[in-house]
Design a protein around this motif. Structure first.
Motif, PDB file in Angstrom:
ATOM      1  N   VAL A  80       0.840  -1.203   0.000  1.00  0.00           N
ATOM      2  CA  VAL A  80       0.000   0.000   0.000  1.00  0.00           C
ATOM      3  C   VAL A  80       0.870   1.247   0.000  1.00  0.00           C
ATOM      4  CG1 VAL A  80      -1.639   1.323   1.361  1.00  0.00           C
ATOM      5  CG2 VAL A  80      -1.986  -1.101   1.060  1.00  0.00           C
ATOM      6  N   ILE A  83       2.312   1.881  -3.355  1.00  0.00           N
ATOM      7  CA  ILE A  83       1.386   2.434  -4.349  1.00  0.00           C
ATOM      8  C   ILE A  83       1.068   3.890  -4.046  1.00  0.00           C
ATOM      9  CG2 ILE A  83      -0.939   2.257  -5.313  1.00  0.00           C
ATOM     10  CD1 ILE A  83      -0.890  -0.687  -4.653  1.00  0.00           C
ATOM     11  N   VAL A  84       0.832   4.198  -2.762  1.00  0.00           N
ATOM     12  CA  VAL A  84       0.248   5.484  -2.408  1.00  0.00           C
ATOM     13  C   VAL A  84       1.267   6.612  -2.409  1.00  0.00           C
ATOM     14  CG1 VAL A  84      -0.906   6.739  -0.585  1.00  0.00           C
ATOM     15  CG2 VAL A  84      -1.592   4.432  -1.096  1.00  0.00           C
ATOM     16  N   ALA A  87       2.085   8.420  -5.669  1.00  0.00           N
ATOM     17  CA  ALA A  87       0.927   9.204  -6.101  1.00  0.00           C
ATOM     18  C   ALA A  87       0.831  10.496  -5.307  1.00  0.00           C
ATOM     19  CB  ALA A  87      -0.343   8.376  -5.945  1.00  0.00           C
ATOM     20  N   HIS A  90       3.571  12.827  -6.439  1.00  0.00           N
ATOM     21  CA  HIS A  90       3.199  13.323  -7.760  1.00  0.00           C
ATOM     22  C   HIS A  90       2.164  14.435  -7.642  1.00  0.00           C
ATOM     23  CE1 HIS A  90       1.654  13.361 -11.837  1.00  0.00           C
ATOM     24  NE2 HIS A  90       0.462  13.197 -11.318  1.00  0.00           N
ATOM     25  N   ALA A  91       1.145  14.215  -6.780  1.00  0.00           N
ATOM     26  CA  ALA A  91       0.095  15.215  -6.624  1.00  0.00           C
ATOM     27  C   ALA A  91       0.671  16.510  -6.073  1.00  0.00           C
ATOM     28  CB  ALA A  91      -0.991  14.674  -5.689  1.00  0.00           C
ATOM     29  N   TYR A  94       2.781  18.190  -8.826  1.00  0.00           N
ATOM     30  CA  TYR A  94       1.889  18.709  -9.867  1.00  0.00           C
ATOM     31  C   TYR A  94       1.217  19.994  -9.399  1.00  0.00           C
ATOM     32  CZ  TYR A  94      -2.000  18.726 -13.157  1.00  0.00           C
ATOM     33  OH  TYR A  94      -2.904  19.085 -14.105  1.00  0.00           O
ATOM     34  N   ASP A 117      -5.484  20.481 -17.708  1.00  0.00           N
ATOM     35  CA  ASP A 117      -5.384  19.309 -16.840  1.00  0.00           C
ATOM     36  C   ASP A 117      -4.708  18.158 -17.568  1.00  0.00           C
ATOM     37  OD1 ASP A 117      -8.694  20.025 -15.715  1.00  0.00           O
ATOM     38  OD2 ASP A 117      -6.782  20.752 -14.973  1.00  0.00           O
ATOM     39  N   GLY A 118      -3.670  17.648 -16.987  1.00  0.00           N
ATOM     40  CA  GLY A 118      -2.881  16.610 -17.633  1.00  0.00           C
ATOM     41  C   GLY A 118      -3.559  15.277 -17.710  1.00  0.00           C
TER      42      GLY A 118
ATOM     43  N   MET B  91      -7.590  15.851 -10.631  1.00  0.00           N
ATOM     44  CA  MET B  91      -6.171  15.526 -10.525  1.00  0.00           C
ATOM     45  C   MET B  91      -5.729  14.749 -11.766  1.00  0.00           C
ATOM     46  SD  MET B  91      -4.471  16.337  -7.753  1.00  0.00           S
ATOM     47  CE  MET B  91      -4.733  16.972  -6.117  1.00  0.00           C
ATOM     48  N   THR B  92      -4.445  14.518 -11.883  1.00  0.00           N
ATOM     49  CA  THR B  92      -3.933  13.764 -13.028  1.00  0.00           C
ATOM     50  C   THR B  92      -4.376  12.308 -12.951  1.00  0.00           C
ATOM     51  OG1 THR B  92      -1.948  13.332 -11.783  1.00  0.00           O
ATOM     52  CG2 THR B  92      -1.880  15.175 -13.280  1.00  0.00           C
ATOM     53  N   ILE B  94      -2.717   9.639 -12.840  1.00  0.00           N
ATOM     54  CA  ILE B  94      -1.972   8.838 -11.862  1.00  0.00           C
ATOM     55  C   ILE B  94      -2.695   8.857 -10.520  1.00  0.00           C
ATOM     56  CG2 ILE B  94       0.195   8.681 -10.594  1.00  0.00           C
ATOM     57  CD1 ILE B  94       1.585   9.914 -12.978  1.00  0.00           C
ATOM     58  N   VAL B  95      -3.014  10.072 -10.062  1.00  0.00           N
ATOM     59  CA  VAL B  95      -3.668  10.193  -8.763  1.00  0.00           C
ATOM     60  C   VAL B  95      -5.044   9.545  -8.785  1.00  0.00           C
ATOM     61  CG1 VAL B  95      -4.487  11.831  -7.057  1.00  0.00           C
ATOM     62  CG2 VAL B  95      -2.419  12.317  -8.317  1.00  0.00           C
ATOM     63  N   VAL B  98      -4.786   5.646  -8.737  1.00  0.00           N
ATOM     64  CA  VAL B  98      -4.367   5.170  -7.412  1.00  0.00           C
ATOM     65  C   VAL B  98      -5.514   5.317  -6.421  1.00  0.00           C
ATOM     66  CG1 VAL B  98      -2.852   5.662  -5.470  1.00  0.00           C
ATOM     67  CG2 VAL B  98      -1.919   5.520  -7.759  1.00  0.00           C
ATOM     68  N   MET B 105      -9.642  -0.532  -1.086  1.00  0.00           N
ATOM     69  CA  MET B 105      -8.906  -1.092   0.048  1.00  0.00           C
ATOM     70  C   MET B 105      -9.366  -0.475   1.362  1.00  0.00           C
ATOM     71  SD  MET B 105      -5.147  -1.078  -1.537  1.00  0.00           S
ATOM     72  CE  MET B 105      -4.207  -2.560  -1.389  1.00  0.00           C
TER      73      MET B 105
END
Lengths: 118, 239
Positions: A80, A83-84, A87, A90-91, A94, A117-118, B91-92, B94-95, B98, B105
Protein backbone atom coordinates in the motif's frame (compact mmCIF):
# COMPACT_ATOMS: atom_id res chain seq x y z
CA UNK A 1 17.81 -18.34 12.53
CA UNK A 2 17.27 -18.88 8.85
CA UNK A 3 18.52 -16.96 5.84
CA UNK A 4 15.17 -15.13 5.59
CA UNK A 5 15.79 -13.67 9.04
CA UNK A 6 19.14 -12.17 7.99
CA UNK A 7 17.80 -10.81 4.68
CA UNK A 8 14.91 -9.19 6.59
CA UNK A 9 17.28 -7.62 9.12
CA UNK A 10 19.45 -6.32 6.26
CA UNK A 11 16.40 -4.71 4.61
CA UNK A 12 15.55 -2.97 7.90
CA UNK A 13 19.09 -1.60 8.15
CA UNK A 14 18.83 -0.36 4.54
CA UNK A 15 15.55 1.30 5.55
CA UNK A 16 17.24 3.10 8.44
CA UNK A 17 19.96 4.36 6.10
CA UNK A 18 17.35 5.56 3.56
CA UNK A 19 15.50 7.38 6.35
CA UNK A 20 18.76 9.04 7.42
CA UNK A 21 19.65 10.18 3.90
CA UNK A 22 16.07 11.26 3.27
CA UNK A 23 16.12 13.45 6.38
CA UNK A 24 19.54 14.83 5.43
CA UNK A 25 18.28 15.67 1.93
CA UNK A 26 15.14 17.27 3.32
CA UNK A 27 17.34 19.64 5.33
CA UNK A 28 20.09 20.35 2.79
CA UNK A 29 18.49 20.29 -0.68
CA UNK A 30 17.87 23.68 -2.31
CA UNK A 31 14.22 23.75 -3.48
CA UNK A 32 10.82 22.16 -3.02
CA UNK A 33 11.03 19.58 -5.81
CA UNK A 34 14.37 18.10 -4.79
CA UNK A 35 13.26 18.06 -1.17
CA UNK A 36 10.13 16.21 -2.26
CA UNK A 37 12.45 13.68 -3.88
CA UNK A 38 14.34 13.30 -0.60
CA UNK A 39 11.07 12.85 1.30
CA UNK A 40 9.99 10.13 -1.15
CA UNK A 41 13.32 8.35 -0.65
CA UNK A 42 12.47 8.44 3.04
CA UNK A 43 9.04 6.90 2.41
CA UNK A 44 9.87 4.19 -0.14
CA UNK A 45 13.33 3.32 1.18
CA UNK A 46 12.56 4.09 4.80
CA UNK A 47 9.05 2.66 5.16
CA UNK A 48 8.21 0.23 2.35
CA UNK A 49 11.58 -1.59 2.28
CA UNK A 50 11.73 -2.12 6.09
CA UNK A 51 8.13 -3.36 6.00
CA UNK A 52 9.12 -6.04 3.50
CA UNK A 53 12.09 -6.68 5.77
CA UNK A 54 9.79 -7.17 8.75
CA UNK A 55 7.70 -9.60 6.68
CA UNK A 56 10.78 -11.71 5.80
CA UNK A 57 12.12 -11.48 9.34
CA UNK A 58 8.81 -12.68 10.78
CA UNK A 59 8.72 -15.57 8.29
CA UNK A 60 12.25 -16.53 9.24
CA UNK A 61 11.69 -16.39 13.00
CA UNK A 62 10.45 -19.84 14.01
CA UNK A 63 9.91 -18.92 17.67
CA UNK A 64 7.50 -16.04 16.90
CA UNK A 65 3.78 -16.64 17.59
CA UNK A 66 1.40 -15.54 14.78
CA UNK A 67 4.34 -15.02 12.43
CA UNK A 68 2.27 -15.56 9.27
CA UNK A 69 -0.23 -12.89 10.36
CA UNK A 70 2.61 -10.44 11.08
CA UNK A 71 4.29 -11.21 7.76
CA UNK A 72 1.08 -10.85 5.78
CA UNK A 73 0.09 -7.57 7.43
CA UNK A 74 3.59 -6.11 6.90
CA UNK A 75 3.67 -7.21 3.28
CA UNK A 76 0.23 -5.73 2.48
CA UNK A 77 1.09 -2.48 4.27
CA UNK A 78 4.35 -2.30 2.31
CA UNK A 79 2.48 -2.73 -0.98
CA UNK A 80 0.00 0.00 0.00
CA UNK A 81 2.81 2.41 0.90
CA UNK A 82 4.53 1.52 -2.37
CA UNK A 83 1.39 2.43 -4.35
CA UNK A 84 0.25 5.48 -2.41
CA UNK A 85 3.39 7.47 -1.68
CA UNK A 86 4.48 8.06 -5.34
CA UNK A 87 0.93 9.20 -6.10
CA UNK A 88 1.06 11.61 -3.16
CA UNK A 89 4.44 13.02 -4.18
CA UNK A 90 3.20 13.32 -7.76
CA UNK A 91 0.10 15.22 -6.62
CA UNK A 92 2.21 17.61 -4.52
CA UNK A 93 4.70 18.25 -7.34
CA UNK A 94 1.89 18.71 -9.87
CA UNK A 95 0.04 21.14 -7.61
CA UNK A 96 3.21 23.13 -6.89
CA UNK A 97 4.07 23.30 -10.60
CA UNK A 98 0.54 24.32 -11.56
CA UNK A 99 0.27 27.00 -8.90
CA UNK A 100 3.73 28.30 -9.86
CA UNK A 101 4.64 28.85 -6.21
CA UNK A 102 8.21 27.54 -6.40
CA UNK A 103 11.13 29.54 -7.79
CA UNK A 104 13.34 27.38 -9.92
CA UNK A 105 15.71 27.51 -12.88
CA UNK A 106 15.23 24.29 -14.81
CA UNK A 107 17.79 22.87 -17.22
CA UNK A 108 15.05 20.85 -18.93
CA UNK A 109 11.28 21.40 -18.57
CA UNK A 110 9.19 18.67 -20.17
CA UNK A 111 5.95 20.20 -18.91
CA UNK A 112 6.64 23.66 -20.35
CA UNK A 113 4.24 23.27 -23.29
CA UNK A 114 1.56 21.37 -21.40
CA UNK A 115 -1.51 23.41 -20.54
CA UNK A 116 -4.70 22.52 -18.69
CA UNK A 117 -5.38 19.31 -16.84
CA UNK A 118 -2.88 16.61 -17.63
CA UNK B 1 -4.79 -10.49 26.38
CA UNK B 2 -5.54 -14.18 26.90
CA UNK B 3 -1.96 -14.56 28.05
CA UNK B 4 -2.45 -11.76 30.56
CA UNK B 5 -5.59 -13.37 31.96
CA UNK B 6 -4.01 -16.80 32.10
CA UNK B 7 -0.85 -15.63 33.76
CA UNK B 8 -2.26 -12.98 36.06
CA UNK B 9 -5.97 -13.56 36.61
CA UNK B 10 -6.61 -17.28 36.63
CA UNK B 11 -3.37 -18.78 37.83
CA UNK B 12 -3.33 -16.31 40.68
CA UNK B 13 0.38 -15.67 40.62
CA UNK B 14 0.90 -12.40 42.49
CA UNK B 15 -0.17 -9.95 39.78
CA UNK B 16 0.56 -6.24 39.76
CA UNK B 17 -3.03 -5.55 38.73
CA UNK B 18 -5.44 -3.49 40.78
CA UNK B 19 -8.64 -5.24 41.80
CA UNK B 20 -10.77 -3.30 39.27
CA UNK B 21 -8.40 -4.21 36.42
CA UNK B 22 -8.42 -7.80 37.57
CA UNK B 23 -12.22 -7.77 37.55
CA UNK B 24 -12.34 -6.41 33.99
CA UNK B 25 -9.71 -8.85 32.73
CA UNK B 26 -11.34 -11.82 34.40
CA UNK B 27 -14.91 -10.96 33.43
CA UNK B 28 -14.67 -9.61 29.90
CA UNK B 29 -14.40 -13.06 28.35
CA UNK B 30 -14.91 -15.59 31.15
CA UNK B 31 -17.82 -15.66 33.53
CA UNK B 32 -21.50 -16.26 32.81
CA UNK B 33 -22.68 -12.68 32.44
CA UNK B 34 -19.57 -11.21 30.87
CA UNK B 35 -19.45 -9.51 27.48
CA UNK B 36 -17.88 -12.69 26.02
CA UNK B 37 -15.38 -10.60 24.11
CA UNK B 38 -11.63 -11.34 24.02
CA UNK B 39 -11.03 -7.60 23.47
CA UNK B 40 -11.28 -6.01 26.92
CA UNK B 41 -11.36 -2.40 25.70
CA UNK B 42 -14.46 -2.96 23.57
CA UNK B 43 -16.25 -4.81 26.34
CA UNK B 44 -15.51 -1.96 28.74
CA UNK B 45 -16.58 0.67 26.19
CA UNK B 46 -19.84 -0.90 25.07
CA UNK B 47 -20.72 -3.10 28.01
CA UNK B 48 -19.44 -2.00 31.43
CA UNK B 49 -19.46 1.68 30.48
CA UNK B 50 -22.01 1.45 27.67
CA UNK B 51 -24.07 4.47 28.70
CA UNK B 52 -20.89 6.56 28.75
CA UNK B 53 -20.16 5.56 25.15
CA UNK B 54 -23.79 6.16 24.19
CA UNK B 55 -23.47 9.75 25.36
CA UNK B 56 -20.15 10.09 23.53
CA UNK B 57 -21.99 9.09 20.38
CA UNK B 58 -24.64 11.67 21.24
CA UNK B 59 -21.92 14.35 21.47
CA UNK B 60 -20.67 13.37 18.01
CA UNK B 61 -24.27 13.44 16.74
CA UNK B 62 -24.72 16.96 18.14
CA UNK B 63 -21.47 18.11 16.51
CA UNK B 64 -22.73 16.89 13.12
CA UNK B 65 -26.11 18.58 13.74
CA UNK B 66 -24.24 21.78 14.59
CA UNK B 67 -22.29 21.82 11.33
CA UNK B 68 -25.45 21.03 9.35
CA UNK B 69 -27.10 24.02 11.02
CA UNK B 70 -24.20 26.32 10.19
CA UNK B 71 -24.40 25.26 6.52
CA UNK B 72 -28.20 25.14 6.33
CA UNK B 73 -29.64 25.65 2.83
CA UNK B 74 -33.08 25.67 1.23
CA UNK B 75 -34.08 23.06 -1.34
CA UNK B 76 -33.28 25.30 -4.32
CA UNK B 77 -29.94 26.22 -2.79
CA UNK B 78 -29.15 22.52 -2.31
CA UNK B 79 -29.73 21.98 -6.04
CA UNK B 80 -27.65 25.07 -6.84
CA UNK B 81 -24.79 23.76 -4.70
CA UNK B 82 -24.82 20.43 -6.59
CA UNK B 83 -24.27 22.17 -9.97
CA UNK B 84 -20.62 22.85 -10.76
CA UNK B 85 -19.89 26.47 -11.72
CA UNK B 86 -17.38 25.35 -14.35
CA UNK B 87 -15.98 21.91 -15.18
CA UNK B 88 -14.29 20.91 -11.95
CA UNK B 89 -10.50 20.59 -12.06
CA UNK B 90 -9.49 16.98 -11.55
CA UNK B 91 -6.17 15.53 -10.52
CA UNK B 92 -3.93 13.76 -13.03
CA UNK B 93 -4.73 10.23 -14.13
CA UNK B 94 -1.97 8.84 -11.86
CA UNK B 95 -3.67 10.19 -8.76
CA UNK B 96 -7.14 9.20 -9.96
CA UNK B 97 -6.20 5.59 -10.71
CA UNK B 98 -4.37 5.17 -7.41
CA UNK B 99 -7.37 6.67 -5.60
CA UNK B 100 -9.67 4.17 -7.29
CA UNK B 101 -7.56 1.25 -6.01
CA UNK B 102 -7.04 2.70 -2.54
CA UNK B 103 -10.71 3.56 -1.97
CA UNK B 104 -11.68 -0.10 -2.36
CA UNK B 105 -8.91 -1.09 0.05
CA UNK B 106 -10.02 1.53 2.58
CA UNK B 107 -13.60 0.26 2.45
CA UNK B 108 -12.41 -3.31 3.11
CA UNK B 109 -10.02 -2.33 5.91
CA UNK B 110 -12.53 -0.05 7.65
CA UNK B 111 -15.21 -2.76 7.57
CA UNK B 112 -12.67 -5.20 8.99
CA UNK B 113 -11.70 -2.77 11.78
CA UNK B 114 -15.34 -2.27 12.73
CA UNK B 115 -16.54 -5.87 12.46
CA UNK B 116 -13.50 -7.28 14.28
CA UNK B 117 -13.94 -4.68 17.01
CA UNK B 118 -14.96 -7.28 19.58
CA UNK B 119 -11.95 -9.50 18.77
CA UNK B 120 -9.05 -7.17 18.00
CA UNK B 121 -8.22 -3.54 18.81
CA UNK B 122 -10.44 -1.18 16.86
CA UNK B 123 -14.19 -0.80 16.83
CA UNK B 124 -17.05 1.18 15.41
CA UNK B 125 -15.71 4.70 15.84
CA UNK B 126 -12.25 3.84 14.51
CA UNK B 127 -13.70 1.89 11.58
CA UNK B 128 -16.11 4.71 10.79
CA UNK B 129 -13.31 7.29 10.84
CA UNK B 130 -11.31 5.08 8.45
CA UNK B 131 -14.39 4.69 6.25
CA UNK B 132 -14.80 8.48 6.00
CA UNK B 133 -11.33 8.73 4.41
CA UNK B 134 -12.68 7.03 1.26
CA UNK B 135 -15.16 9.80 0.27
CA UNK B 136 -12.58 12.38 1.36
CA UNK B 137 -10.06 10.92 -1.10
CA UNK B 138 -12.70 10.85 -3.85
CA UNK B 139 -13.51 14.52 -3.16
CA UNK B 140 -9.80 15.40 -3.35
CA UNK B 141 -8.90 13.38 -6.44
CA UNK B 142 -12.08 13.74 -8.48
CA UNK B 143 -14.46 16.34 -7.05
CA UNK B 144 -17.42 16.65 -4.75
CA UNK B 145 -19.66 16.64 -7.84
CA UNK B 146 -18.31 13.23 -8.95
CA UNK B 147 -19.24 11.78 -5.56
CA UNK B 148 -22.73 13.30 -5.73
CA UNK B 149 -23.25 12.16 -9.33
CA UNK B 150 -22.43 8.58 -8.32
CA UNK B 151 -25.40 8.75 -5.95
CA UNK B 152 -23.82 9.47 -2.57
CA UNK B 153 -25.00 12.96 -1.66
CA UNK B 154 -25.60 14.66 1.68
CA UNK B 155 -29.15 13.35 2.02
CA UNK B 156 -28.05 9.73 1.56
CA UNK B 157 -25.24 10.24 4.07
CA UNK B 158 -27.70 11.64 6.60
CA UNK B 159 -30.11 8.75 6.07
CA UNK B 160 -27.26 6.25 6.64
CA UNK B 161 -26.19 8.12 9.76
CA UNK B 162 -29.75 8.07 11.10
CA UNK B 163 -29.98 4.32 10.39
CA UNK B 164 -26.81 3.86 12.42
CA UNK B 165 -28.08 5.90 15.37
CA UNK B 166 -31.46 4.17 15.27
CA UNK B 167 -29.69 0.81 15.30
CA UNK B 168 -27.65 1.78 18.37
CA UNK B 169 -30.82 2.93 20.16
CA UNK B 170 -32.68 -0.28 19.22
CA UNK B 171 -29.83 -2.55 20.36
CA UNK B 172 -29.81 -0.60 23.63
CA UNK B 173 -33.54 -1.03 24.36
CA UNK B 174 -34.06 -4.59 23.02
CA UNK B 175 -33.05 -6.16 26.42
CA UNK B 176 -36.02 -4.34 28.01
CA UNK B 177 -38.36 -6.62 26.02
CA UNK B 178 -36.72 -9.65 27.60
CA UNK B 179 -36.99 -8.28 31.11
CA UNK B 180 -33.41 -7.02 31.25
CA UNK B 181 -31.85 -3.62 31.74
CA UNK B 182 -31.11 -0.95 29.14
CA UNK B 183 -27.88 -1.79 27.28
CA UNK B 184 -27.64 -5.22 28.90
CA UNK B 185 -25.49 -7.60 26.90
CA UNK B 186 -25.62 -11.22 28.12
CA UNK B 187 -27.69 -13.36 28.07
CA UNK B 188 -30.04 -11.46 25.74
CA UNK B 189 -27.73 -11.44 22.72
CA UNK B 190 -26.09 -14.67 21.52
CA UNK B 191 -22.44 -14.87 22.51
CA UNK B 192 -21.41 -16.83 19.44
CA UNK B 193 -22.76 -17.85 16.07
CA UNK B 194 -21.53 -20.98 14.31
CA UNK B 195 -18.57 -21.24 16.67
CA UNK B 196 -17.47 -17.65 15.96
CA UNK B 197 -17.50 -15.33 19.00
CA UNK B 198 -19.81 -12.36 18.46
CA UNK B 199 -19.33 -10.61 21.78
CA UNK B 200 -23.12 -10.47 22.27
CA UNK B 201 -24.37 -6.96 21.53
CA UNK B 202 -20.85 -5.59 20.93
CA UNK B 203 -20.79 -6.50 17.22
CA UNK B 204 -24.15 -4.78 16.61
CA UNK B 205 -23.07 -1.64 18.45
CA UNK B 206 -19.83 -1.59 16.45
CA UNK B 207 -21.64 -2.11 13.14
CA UNK B 208 -24.14 0.71 13.73
CA UNK B 209 -21.52 3.05 15.17
CA UNK B 210 -19.45 2.34 12.03
CA UNK B 211 -22.36 3.46 9.83
CA UNK B 212 -23.20 6.49 11.95
CA UNK B 213 -19.64 7.81 12.22
CA UNK B 214 -18.65 7.10 8.60
CA UNK B 215 -21.78 8.67 7.13
CA UNK B 216 -21.72 11.59 9.59
CA UNK B 217 -18.15 12.50 8.67
CA UNK B 218 -18.99 12.11 4.96
CA UNK B 219 -21.90 14.55 5.28
CA UNK B 220 -19.63 17.14 6.90
CA UNK B 221 -16.89 16.61 4.29
CA UNK B 222 -19.46 17.13 1.51
CA UNK B 223 -20.54 20.39 3.16
CA UNK B 224 -16.96 21.57 3.59
CA UNK B 225 -16.25 20.79 -0.08
CA UNK B 226 -18.80 23.35 -1.30
CA UNK B 227 -16.80 26.09 -3.06
CA UNK B 228 -16.70 29.47 -1.37
CA UNK B 229 -17.97 31.24 -4.48
CA UNK B 230 -21.18 29.21 -4.34
CA UNK B 231 -21.89 30.46 -0.84
CA UNK B 232 -21.04 34.02 -1.85
CA UNK B 233 -23.52 33.70 -4.71
CA UNK B 234 -26.24 32.25 -2.46
CA UNK B 235 -25.74 34.86 0.25
CA UNK B 236 -25.55 37.64 -2.34
CA UNK B 237 -22.16 38.84 -1.14
CA UNK B 238 -19.94 40.53 -3.74
CA UNK B 239 -16.22 40.04 -3.87
Amino acid sequence: MSLLFYIGALLIVIGALCDFFGALGLLRFPNFYVRLHAATVGIIGGAAVPLFGVALLALGADFLPHRYAIAGASFVTGIVVLIVSPAGSHALAYAAHKAGLVDWEPEVDHLAGVEGDG
Amino acid sequence: MTYAVLSAGLLGTGSGLRSLGEFYLGNSYFGDYSAKSPEVVTSILWDYRGVDTLFETAVFFLAIIGSLTVFRLTKEQEEEVKRPERPPAEMTSIVRDVTRVIVVMILAVSASIALHGHLTPGGGFQGGSALAVAPLLIIAAYSKYALEKSGFDKTRALILRSVGLLGIALVAVIPLLYGGYVMQNQPVFPAEFGGQPLGGSLIYYNLFEFLAVGAGFTAVFLLLAIPEEKFKKILGVDE
